[in-house]
Scaffold this motif. Structure first.
Motif, PDB file in Angstrom:
ATOM      1  N   ARG A 108      47.207 -24.155  50.187  1.00  0.00           N
ATOM      2  CA  ARG A 108      46.672 -22.808  50.336  1.00  0.00           C
ATOM      3  C   ARG A 108      47.795 -21.764  50.275  1.00  0.00           C
ATOM      4  NH1 ARG A 108      43.386 -26.104  50.218  1.00  0.00           N
ATOM      5  NH2 ARG A 108      43.904 -25.642  48.043  1.00  0.00           N
ATOM      6  N   LEU A 109      48.931 -22.044  50.897  1.00  0.00           N
ATOM      7  CA  LEU A 109      50.048 -21.103  50.872  1.00  0.00           C
ATOM      8  C   LEU A 109      50.591 -20.929  49.462  1.00  0.00           C
ATOM      9  CD1 LEU A 109      51.952 -22.133  54.127  1.00  0.00           C
ATOM     10  CD2 LEU A 109      50.598 -20.058  53.756  1.00  0.00           C
ATOM     11  N   HIS A 110      50.607 -22.001  48.694  1.00  0.00           N
ATOM     12  CA  HIS A 110      51.051 -21.905  47.304  1.00  0.00           C
ATOM     13  C   HIS A 110      50.126 -20.977  46.521  1.00  0.00           C
ATOM     14  CE1 HIS A 110      52.714 -23.083  43.437  1.00  0.00           C
ATOM     15  NE2 HIS A 110      51.482 -23.356  43.014  1.00  0.00           N
ATOM     16  N   GLU A 111      48.840 -21.121  46.717  1.00  0.00           N
ATOM     17  CA  GLU A 111      47.875 -20.252  46.042  1.00  0.00           C
ATOM     18  C   GLU A 111      48.051 -18.801  46.473  1.00  0.00           C
ATOM     19  OE1 GLU A 111      44.502 -23.822  45.998  1.00  0.00           O
ATOM     20  OE2 GLU A 111      44.315 -22.106  47.359  1.00  0.00           O
ATOM     21  N   GLU A 112      48.287 -18.571  47.755  1.00  0.00           N
ATOM     22  CA  GLU A 112      48.440 -17.213  48.260  1.00  0.00           C
ATOM     23  C   GLU A 112      49.698 -16.556  47.707  1.00  0.00           C
ATOM     24  OE1 GLU A 112      48.186 -17.746  52.483  1.00  0.00           O
ATOM     25  OE2 GLU A 112      46.099 -18.396  52.359  1.00  0.00           O
ATOM     26  N   ASN A 113      50.792 -17.304  47.585  1.00  0.00           N
ATOM     27  CA  ASN A 113      52.012 -16.734  47.036  1.00  0.00           C
ATOM     28  C   ASN A 113      51.861 -16.413  45.554  1.00  0.00           C
ATOM     29  OD1 ASN A 113      53.597 -16.637  49.359  1.00  0.00           O
ATOM     30  ND2 ASN A 113      54.197 -18.774  49.163  1.00  0.00           N
ATOM     31  N   GLU A 114      51.094 -17.221  44.833  1.00  0.00           N
ATOM     32  CA  GLU A 114      50.821 -16.901  43.429  1.00  0.00           C
ATOM     33  C   GLU A 114      50.019 -15.608  43.321  1.00  0.00           C
ATOM     34  OE1 GLU A 114      48.935 -20.366  41.743  1.00  0.00           O
ATOM     35  OE2 GLU A 114      50.861 -21.095  40.980  1.00  0.00           O
ATOM     36  N   LYS A 116      50.113 -13.101  45.442  1.00  0.00           N
ATOM     37  CA  LYS A 116      51.016 -11.996  45.756  1.00  0.00           C
ATOM     38  C   LYS A 116      51.827 -11.596  44.526  1.00  0.00           C
ATOM     39  CE  LYS A 116      51.503 -13.496  50.553  1.00  0.00           C
ATOM     40  NZ  LYS A 116      52.398 -14.151  51.534  1.00  0.00           N
ATOM     41  N   THR A 117      52.315 -12.573  43.795  1.00  0.00           N
ATOM     42  CA  THR A 117      53.073 -12.283  42.577  1.00  0.00           C
ATOM     43  C   THR A 117      52.194 -11.582  41.546  1.00  0.00           C
ATOM     44  OG1 THR A 117      54.491 -14.204  42.957  1.00  0.00           O
ATOM     45  CG2 THR A 117      54.428 -13.318  40.719  1.00  0.00           C
ATOM     46  N   ALA A 118      50.952 -12.046  41.403  1.00  0.00           N
ATOM     47  CA  ALA A 118      50.038 -11.423  40.449  1.00  0.00           C
ATOM     48  C   ALA A 118      49.728  -9.982  40.835  1.00  0.00           C
ATOM     49  CB  ALA A 118      48.745 -12.235  40.367  1.00  0.00           C
ATOM     50  N   LEU A 119      49.587  -9.725  42.129  1.00  0.00           N
ATOM     51  CA  LEU A 119      49.330  -8.351  42.588  1.00  0.00           C
ATOM     52  C   LEU A 119      50.523  -7.458  42.302  1.00  0.00           C
ATOM     53  CD1 LEU A 119      47.404  -9.019  45.892  1.00  0.00           C
ATOM     54  CD2 LEU A 119      46.630  -7.515  44.053  1.00  0.00           C
ATOM     55  N   THR A 137      40.988  -9.675  36.272  1.00  0.00           N
ATOM     56  CA  THR A 137      39.912 -10.664  36.140  1.00  0.00           C
ATOM     57  C   THR A 137      40.433 -12.066  36.462  1.00  0.00           C
ATOM     58  OG1 THR A 137      38.791  -9.322  34.472  1.00  0.00           O
ATOM     59  CG2 THR A 137      38.222 -11.658  34.556  1.00  0.00           C
ATOM     60  N   GLN A 138      41.617 -12.392  35.963  1.00  0.00           N
ATOM     61  CA  GLN A 138      42.199 -13.700  36.256  1.00  0.00           C
ATOM     62  C   GLN A 138      42.513 -13.839  37.741  1.00  0.00           C
ATOM     63  OE1 GLN A 138      42.726 -16.472  34.109  1.00  0.00           O
ATOM     64  NE2 GLN A 138      42.933 -17.341  36.179  1.00  0.00           N
ATOM     65  N   LEU A 139      43.045 -12.767  38.349  1.00  0.00           N
ATOM     66  CA  LEU A 139      43.332 -12.806  39.781  1.00  0.00           C
ATOM     67  C   LEU A 139      42.052 -13.000  40.578  1.00  0.00           C
ATOM     68  CD1 LEU A 139      45.284 -12.504  42.170  1.00  0.00           C
ATOM     69  CD2 LEU A 139      44.876 -10.031  42.057  1.00  0.00           C
ATOM     70  N   ARG A 140      40.987 -12.300  40.183  1.00  0.00           N
ATOM     71  CA  ARG A 140      39.700 -12.469  40.867  1.00  0.00           C
ATOM     72  C   ARG A 140      39.279 -13.928  40.850  1.00  0.00           C
ATOM     73  NH1 ARG A 140      34.830 -10.805  37.362  1.00  0.00           N
ATOM     74  NH2 ARG A 140      35.654 -12.707  36.377  1.00  0.00           N
ATOM     75  N   ASP A 141      39.345 -14.558  39.676  1.00  0.00           N
ATOM     76  CA  ASP A 141      38.921 -15.951  39.571  1.00  0.00           C
ATOM     77  C   ASP A 141      39.776 -16.854  40.458  1.00  0.00           C
ATOM     78  OD1 ASP A 141      37.070 -15.066  37.739  1.00  0.00           O
ATOM     79  OD2 ASP A 141      38.184 -15.753  35.975  1.00  0.00           O
ATOM     80  N   ASP A 142      41.090 -16.598  40.473  1.00  0.00           N
ATOM     81  CA  ASP A 142      41.995 -17.424  41.274  1.00  0.00           C
ATOM     82  C   ASP A 142      41.763 -17.215  42.766  1.00  0.00           C
ATOM     83  OD1 ASP A 142      43.101 -18.376  38.927  1.00  0.00           O
ATOM     84  OD2 ASP A 142      44.839 -17.031  38.993  1.00  0.00           O
ATOM     85  N   VAL A 143      41.570 -15.965  43.184  1.00  0.00           N
ATOM     86  CA  VAL A 143      41.377 -15.670  44.604  1.00  0.00           C
ATOM     87  C   VAL A 143      40.054 -16.243  45.103  1.00  0.00           C
ATOM     88  CG1 VAL A 143      40.936 -13.790  46.237  1.00  0.00           C
ATOM     89  CG2 VAL A 143      42.887 -13.658  44.681  1.00  0.00           C
ATOM     90  N   LEU A 144      39.002 -16.137  44.313  1.00  0.00           N
ATOM     91  CA  LEU A 144      37.714 -16.670  44.747  1.00  0.00           C
ATOM     92  C   LEU A 144      37.722 -18.198  44.779  1.00  0.00           C
ATOM     93  CD1 LEU A 144      35.219 -14.211  43.013  1.00  0.00           C
ATOM     94  CD2 LEU A 144      36.167 -14.145  45.331  1.00  0.00           C
ATOM     95  N   ASP A 145      38.463 -18.800  43.870  1.00  0.00           N
ATOM     96  CA  ASP A 145      38.622 -20.254  43.917  1.00  0.00           C
ATOM     97  C   ASP A 145      39.396 -20.660  45.175  1.00  0.00           C
ATOM     98  OD1 ASP A 145      38.424 -22.927  42.576  1.00  0.00           O
ATOM     99  OD2 ASP A 145      40.603 -22.765  42.585  1.00  0.00           O
ATOM    100  N   HIS A 146      40.431 -19.895  45.493  1.00  0.00           N
ATOM    101  CA  HIS A 146      41.208 -20.110  46.718  1.00  0.00           C
ATOM    102  C   HIS A 146      40.321 -19.969  47.951  1.00  0.00           C
ATOM    103  CE1 HIS A 146      44.349 -19.475  49.749  1.00  0.00           C
ATOM    104  NE2 HIS A 146      43.787 -18.309  50.030  1.00  0.00           N
ATOM    105  N   ALA A 147      39.480 -18.963  47.963  1.00  0.00           N
ATOM    106  CA  ALA A 147      38.590 -18.744  49.104  1.00  0.00           C
ATOM    107  C   ALA A 147      37.633 -19.922  49.285  1.00  0.00           C
ATOM    108  CB  ALA A 147      37.802 -17.446  48.915  1.00  0.00           C
ATOM    109  N   GLU A 148      37.142 -20.468  48.181  1.00  0.00           N
ATOM    110  CA  GLU A 148      36.236 -21.616  48.274  1.00  0.00           C
ATOM    111  C   GLU A 148      36.952 -22.826  48.866  1.00  0.00           C
ATOM    112  OE1 GLU A 148      33.278 -24.294  45.402  1.00  0.00           O
ATOM    113  OE2 GLU A 148      34.362 -22.564  44.593  1.00  0.00           O
TER     114      GLU A 148
END
Length: 218
Positions: A108-114, A116-119, A137-148
């Motif tokens: 999860r931390l790896h996903e969150e740091n990615e 942050k870089t995208a933002l 759009t790509q960040l949205r997909d990644d963040v929602l996948d992370h949330a799931e």
């Protein structure tokens, strides 16, 4: 809201956020329920996932530059508060309490740091550009996948391991962070962690972390 005339109330004592982060001492098993249906830390963070989903849609669908900038700022502020609360309060507890917790949280931390870089990259782009829309759009997909992943692999499992009183105490620490997070970007705030990025979003992260670790601005 804290009552300034009641020094013993949660939020008026310097030790209350630390108490909430610890969430008590004992762990107890409880049946998993719908994540957002209970007013504890898990429910609050699940509700924020829905708010984040809505803000991504509203940012992408904004009618003009001003609206898109405002929505993007609101989205970043919520992400800063949400991710910092997870990193400071939720993830450490999950790492200790869950079977294979270290592997789950490291992912999860790896996903969150990615994210942050995208933002940080998005903050350098014109909000009206095609590149901004593509990357958002790509960040949205990644963040929602992370949330799931969080809801399935972390949040629901915490519900079964922690007592309701522990999860409610953790919620109060998250609420303090949200209440004290900045309402506008402020530059020049140095990172308090080596993994933080430069720019307005990094300032939001720093301010949210301060709200959790130093609720009186000490």
């Amino acid at each position: 809201m804290p009552d300034p005339n009641n020094p013993g109330q949660f939020g008026n004592r310097e030790d209350t956020v630390e108490q909430a982060r610890k969430g008590g001492l004992a762990s107890h098993g409880h049946a998993t329920t719908e994540l957002a249906s209970i007013g504890d830390a898990v429910g609050l963070l699940a509700e924020q996932h829905q708010q984040i989903r809505t803000l991504f849609a509203e940012t992408l669908e904004a009618a003009d530059t001003g609206e898109r900038e405002a929505k993007f700022y609101t989205l970043r502020r919520l992400l800063a508060v949400h991710e910092t609360a997870e990193e400071e309060i939720i993830h450490p507890r999950a790492r200790r309490e869950l079977d294979n917790g270290a592997a789950v949280i490291d992912a999860r931390l790896h996903e969150e740091n990615e994210a942050k870089t995208a933002l940080a990259e998005l903050e350098s782009l014109d909000v009206d550009s095609a590149e901004f829309e593509k990357k958002l759009t790509q960040l949205r997909d990644d963040v929602l996948d992370h949330a799931e992943h969080e809801e399935n692999d972390e949040f629901s499992r915490l519900r079964t391991e922690l007592a309701p009183s522990q999860l409610h105490a953790m919620r109060r620490a998250v609420e303090i962070a949200e209440a004290l997070a900045p309402t506008r970007p402020h530059a020049g705030v140095e990172s308090v962690g080596a993994n933080l990025i430069a720019g307005p979003f990094a300032a939001m992260l720093d301010r949210a972390r301060d709200a959790i670790t130093k609720p009186h601005g000490a």
